[in-house]
Motif scaffolding. Structure first.
Motif, PDB file in Angstrom:
ATOM      1  N   LEU A   2       5.370  19.825 -39.387  1.00 37.48           N
ATOM      2  CA  LEU A   2       4.688  18.650 -39.944  1.00 37.48           C
ATOM      3  C   LEU A   2       5.316  18.242 -41.279  1.00 37.48           C
ATOM      4  CD1 LEU A   2       1.065  19.657 -39.015  1.00 37.48           C
ATOM      5  CD2 LEU A   2       2.173  17.509 -38.319  1.00 37.48           C
ATOM      6  N   ILE A   3       5.576  19.210 -42.130  1.00 38.18           N
ATOM      7  CA  ILE A   3       6.181  18.912 -43.435  1.00 38.18           C
ATOM      8  C   ILE A   3       7.577  18.334 -43.251  1.00 38.18           C
ATOM      9  CG2 ILE A   3       7.061  19.945 -45.568  1.00 38.18           C
ATOM     10  CD1 ILE A   3       4.627  21.918 -45.327  1.00 38.18           C
ATOM     11  N   ASP A   4       8.342  18.918 -42.343  1.00 44.00           N
ATOM     12  CA  ASP A   4       9.697  18.427 -42.074  1.00 44.00           C
ATOM     13  C   ASP A   4       9.655  16.991 -41.553  1.00 44.00           C
ATOM     14  OD1 ASP A   4      12.589  18.936 -41.814  1.00 44.00           O
ATOM     15  OD2 ASP A   4      12.199  18.739 -39.655  1.00 44.00           O
ATOM     16  N   ALA A   5       8.782  16.733 -40.599  1.00 41.25           N
ATOM     17  CA  ALA A   5       8.669  15.379 -40.034  1.00 41.25           C
ATOM     18  C   ALA A   5       8.214  14.380 -41.096  1.00 41.25           C
ATOM     19  CB  ALA A   5       7.690  15.377 -38.856  1.00 41.25           C
ATOM     20  N   ALA A   6       7.205  14.744 -41.869  1.00 37.47           N
ATOM     21  CA  ALA A   6       6.691  13.846 -42.909  1.00 37.47           C
ATOM     22  C   ALA A   6       7.764  13.586 -43.966  1.00 37.47           C
ATOM     23  CB  ALA A   6       5.446  14.444 -43.555  1.00 37.47           C
ATOM     24  N   THR A   7       8.489  14.611 -44.345  1.00 36.66           N
ATOM     25  CA  THR A   7       9.530  14.461 -45.363  1.00 36.66           C
ATOM     26  C   THR A   7      10.578  13.454 -44.915  1.00 36.66           C
ATOM     27  OG1 THR A   7       9.176  16.725 -46.136  1.00 36.66           O
ATOM     28  CG2 THR A   7      11.258  15.684 -46.738  1.00 36.66           C
ATOM     29  N   ARG A   8      11.061  13.617 -43.685  1.00 41.69           N
ATOM     30  CA  ARG A   8      12.080  12.681 -43.180  1.00 41.69           C
ATOM     31  C   ARG A   8      11.548  11.261 -43.094  1.00 41.69           C
ATOM     32  NH1 ARG A   8      14.099  16.114 -38.256  1.00 41.69           N
ATOM     33  NH2 ARG A   8      14.878  17.896 -39.385  1.00 41.69           N
ATOM     34  N   LEU A   9      10.352  11.115 -42.563  1.00 39.45           N
ATOM     35  CA  LEU A   9       9.780   9.769 -42.418  1.00 39.45           C
ATOM     36  C   LEU A   9       9.509   9.125 -43.777  1.00 39.45           C
ATOM     37  CD1 LEU A   9       7.395  10.472 -39.422  1.00 39.45           C
ATOM     38  CD2 LEU A   9       9.290   8.821 -39.427  1.00 39.45           C
ATOM     39  N   PHE A  10       8.920   9.870 -44.699  1.00 44.02           N
ATOM     40  CA  PHE A  10       8.636   9.316 -46.028  1.00 44.02           C
ATOM     41  C   PHE A  10       9.921   8.926 -46.736  1.00 44.02           C
ATOM     42  CE2 PHE A  10       4.559  12.137 -46.520  1.00 44.02           C
ATOM     43  CZ  PHE A  10       3.903  11.380 -45.569  1.00 44.02           C
ATOM     44  N   ALA A  11      10.968   9.746 -46.585  1.00 43.43           N
ATOM     45  CA  ALA A  11      12.255   9.439 -47.234  1.00 43.43           C
ATOM     46  C   ALA A  11      12.894   8.197 -46.615  1.00 43.43           C
ATOM     47  CB  ALA A  11      13.200  10.631 -47.122  1.00 43.43           C
ATOM     48  N   ASP A  12      12.812   8.075 -45.299  1.00 45.58           N
ATOM     49  CA  ASP A  12      13.446   6.948 -44.600  1.00 45.58           C
ATOM     50  C   ASP A  12      12.679   5.635 -44.747  1.00 45.58           C
ATOM     51  OD1 ASP A  12      15.414   8.662 -43.724  1.00 45.58           O
ATOM     52  OD2 ASP A  12      14.608   8.852 -41.684  1.00 45.58           O
ATOM     53  N   LYS A  13      11.365   5.702 -44.630  1.00 42.06           N
ATOM     54  CA  LYS A  13      10.568   4.480 -44.546  1.00 42.06           C
ATOM     55  C   LYS A  13       9.692   4.209 -45.768  1.00 42.06           C
ATOM     56  CE  LYS A  13       8.774   3.616 -40.444  1.00 42.06           C
ATOM     57  NZ  LYS A  13       7.966   3.781 -39.225  1.00 42.06           N
ATOM     58  N   GLY A  14       9.428   5.236 -46.557  1.00 44.12           N
ATOM     59  CA  GLY A  14       8.485   5.114 -47.659  1.00 44.12           C
ATOM     60  C   GLY A  14       7.121   5.612 -47.211  1.00 44.12           C
ATOM     61  N   TYR A  15       6.439   6.300 -48.092  1.00 43.85           N
ATOM     62  CA  TYR A  15       5.148   6.921 -47.785  1.00 43.85           C
ATOM     63  C   TYR A  15       4.166   5.921 -47.188  1.00 43.85           C
ATOM     64  CZ  TYR A  15       0.612   9.118 -48.607  1.00 43.85           C
ATOM     65  OH  TYR A  15      -0.660   9.627 -48.456  1.00 43.85           O
ATOM     66  N   GLU A  16       4.059   4.768 -47.831  1.00 39.31           N
ATOM     67  CA  GLU A  16       3.048   3.787 -47.438  1.00 39.31           C
ATOM     68  C   GLU A  16       3.308   3.166 -46.068  1.00 39.31           C
ATOM     69  OE1 GLU A  16       6.390   1.873 -49.441  1.00 39.31           O
ATOM     70  OE2 GLU A  16       5.117   3.527 -50.079  1.00 39.31           O
ATOM     71  N   ARG A  17       4.522   3.273 -45.554  1.00 34.54           N
ATOM     72  CA  ARG A  17       4.866   2.660 -44.264  1.00 34.54           C
ATOM     73  C   ARG A  17       4.818   3.640 -43.097  1.00 34.54           C
ATOM     74  NH1 ARG A  17       9.734  -0.051 -47.036  1.00 34.54           N
ATOM     75  NH2 ARG A  17       8.772  -1.889 -47.951  1.00 34.54           N
ATOM     76  N   VAL A  18       4.376   4.846 -43.362  1.00 31.19           N
ATOM     77  CA  VAL A  18       4.349   5.871 -42.323  1.00 31.19           C
ATOM     78  C   VAL A  18       2.901   6.154 -41.935  1.00 31.19           C
ATOM     79  CG1 VAL A  18       4.889   8.276 -41.770  1.00 31.19           C
ATOM     80  CG2 VAL A  18       6.489   6.912 -43.136  1.00 31.19           C
ATOM     81  N   ALA A  19       2.650   6.095 -40.642  1.00 31.35           N
ATOM     82  CA  ALA A  19       1.314   6.399 -40.113  1.00 31.35           C
ATOM     83  C   ALA A  19       1.261   7.871 -39.700  1.00 31.35           C
ATOM     84  CB  ALA A  19       1.023   5.514 -38.908  1.00 31.35           C
ATOM     85  N   VAL A  20       0.084   8.444 -39.759  1.00 28.87           N
ATOM     86  CA  VAL A  20      -0.109   9.827 -39.332  1.00 28.87           C
ATOM     87  C   VAL A  20       0.389  10.016 -37.904  1.00 28.87           C
ATOM     88  CG1 VAL A  20      -1.862  11.567 -38.788  1.00 28.87           C
ATOM     89  CG2 VAL A  20      -1.991  10.298 -40.939  1.00 28.87           C
ATOM     90  N   GLN A  21       0.158   9.032 -37.043  1.00 29.57           N
ATOM     91  CA  GLN A  21       0.598   9.132 -35.650  1.00 29.57           C
ATOM     92  C   GLN A  21       2.110   9.347 -35.555  1.00 29.57           C
ATOM     93  OE1 GLN A  21      -1.438   9.389 -33.006  1.00 29.57           O
ATOM     94  NE2 GLN A  21       0.388   9.801 -31.785  1.00 29.57           N
ATOM     95  N   GLU A  22       2.878   8.671 -36.399  1.00 34.48           N
ATOM     96  CA  GLU A  22       4.337   8.853 -36.397  1.00 34.48           C
ATOM     97  C   GLU A  22       4.713  10.283 -36.784  1.00 34.48           C
ATOM     98  OE1 GLU A  22       6.855   5.404 -38.040  1.00 34.48           O
ATOM     99  OE2 GLU A  22       4.875   5.164 -38.989  1.00 34.48           O
TER     100      GLU A  22
END
Length: 189
Positions: free
Chosen positions: A7-27
């Motif tokens: 979960l941390i790995d997935a969130a880290t990549r998504l937040f870095a790529d898209k920005g925290y505010e643009r990432v949904a929990v589902q992603e």
């Protein structure tokens, strides 16, 4: 890899790529290959994931800095090693570092306070190396230790906007350049 690590790995990549505010929990859960229930078992919210991304990077860097600062080497070498280490660990954990530099304002007020206190602890330990060198006459006393520390970390925090780990400057060389710039700017004449 454990579920929390995924979960941390997935969130880290998504937040870095898209920005925290643009990432949904589902992603996050889809990328991690888990269910929302599994995520909420380990993390109460997306905010908790962001907090843990910061926490992991800061804890590791603080532990490493304490070993360097408490070492036996000359102050110039210990400060240089500390400067190199924070650059290398930031580049080695580049997605987490980018998230760290960009998204602190998305944490709850209480968690922001916690993260800022930890970061301040790191900066104070780093500044202590500068102050030690000033007391020993190795570093210029006319440059406030706080200013030298803020100058160095200000440039470090900007890395996420321009540096590319797969670019022309390898992480080790980048770290050496940053450390040399710091040391040369404060070294007594």
């Amino acid at each position: 890899m454990t579920v929390p690590e995924r979960l941390i790995d997935a969130a880290t990549r998504l937040f870095a790529d898209k920005g925290y505010e643009r990432v949904a929990v589902q992603e996050i859960v889809e990328r991690a290959g888990v269910t929302k229930g599994a995520m909420y078992h380990y993390f109460g919210s997306k905010d908790d994931l962001l907090h843990e991304i910061y926490g992991r990077l800061l804890r590791m860097q603080i532990e490493r800095l304490e070993k360097i600062a408490n070492g036996d080497g000359a102050i110039t070498e210990r400060l240089r090693e500390a400067a190199i280490d924070v650059i290398i660990t930031s580049v080695d954990n580049f997605d987490a570092a980018k998230v760290f530099f960009r998204s602190i304002d998305h944490l709850s007020a209480e968690k922001q306070k916690e993260v800022r206190a930890e970061r301040r602890r790191y900066h104070e330990k780093f500044r202590g190396l500068v102050e030690e060198g000033q007391r020993d006459g190795v570093f210029r006393a006319d440059v406030p230790a706080d200013l030298a520390t803020h100058y160095f970390f200000g440039s470090l925090h900007h890395l996420g906007t321009w540096y590319r780990p797969d670019g022309e400057i390898p992480a080790g060389r980048l770290a050496e350049h940053y450390a040399d710039l710091l040391i040369h700017s404060i070294k007594a004449q």
